[in-house]
Scaffold this active site. Structure first.
Site: not given
Ligand code: IMP
Ligand code: MG
Length: 199
Positions: A119, A122, A124, A126
């Protein structure tokens, strides 16, 4: 029957500060991504008879995957995997749990081109964890597709091969994206009011 009062207090849209992408905007974004994917894999799939696997990351990608695959004019398989969510937090903890879905053997197929569909990227974290799991499986290729990218918050370098749209550093919900598992069913994407998550 739902009374008018109940409708007002239950409206998800009341918690939204501003609308970022309408249903129509999202349709255009998804069409653009589907066209790029179709063009990129057309020869591999139709001429070279390679497999295309759409690997959605649940739960956030469910609406995006559903609309995206309808617009990709190629034979493909659909699989899902779970990665950890933020729960009630709006910032990543850096810890990611990964669970592969029902038919994980398709991910080991040497004839498969895998597209991981997220989706939003953010920090990175995940996707970088998912990539480290996928990397050594010996597939034809592994690519990343994300509906949204929040580049300002990146802490791990990630190349997104197929991107829908860049978004500002705001917490957004709708069209699959949640806060505390809610708002995923909204058909549009909006910025969540800070009062909802700041006490
Ligand atoms: P990362 O590991 O920080 O890149 O986060 C990725 C995951 O965080 C996404 O797959 C979302 O589930 C969640 N996420 C990050 N930003 C948002 C947001 O603005 N709204 C809702 N979910 C978010
Ligand atoms: Mg989420």
């Amino acid at each position: 029957m739902i009374s008018d009062n109940a409708k007002k207090t239950n409206s998800l849209a009341d918690d939204i500060e501003s609308v970022l992408f309408t249903e129509q905007d999202l349709d255009g974004i998804v069409s653009k991504v589907a066209k790029e994917i179709t063009e990129h894999y057309y020869e591999k799939v139709l001429v070279n008879k390679e497999k295309l696997v759409i690997l959605g990351v649940l739960n956030g990608s469910f609406q995006f995957v559903s609309d995206l695959v309808k617009k990709i004019d190629l034979p493909l398989e659909i699989e899902f995997m779970f990665a950890s969510s933020y729960g009630k937090k709006t910032k990543s903890t850096g810890e990611v749990n990964i669970q592969v879905g029902k038919n994980p053997e398709v991910l080991d197929d040497p004839n498969a081109n895998i597209i991981i569909v997220e989706d939003i990227v953010d920090s990175g974290n995940t996707l970088s964890k998912l990539m480290s799991v996928m990397r050594d499986k010996g597939n034809k290729s592994v690519a990343l597709c994300s509906l949204f990218d929040k580049p300002e918050r990146r802490t791990v370098e990630i190349d997104v091969d197929f991107l829908g749209a860049k978004v500002p550093d705001e917490f957004i919900v709708g069209y699959g994206l949640d806060y505390d598992e809610k708002y995923r069913n909204m058909p549009f994407v909006g910025v969540l009011k800070r009062e909802i998550y700041e006490n």
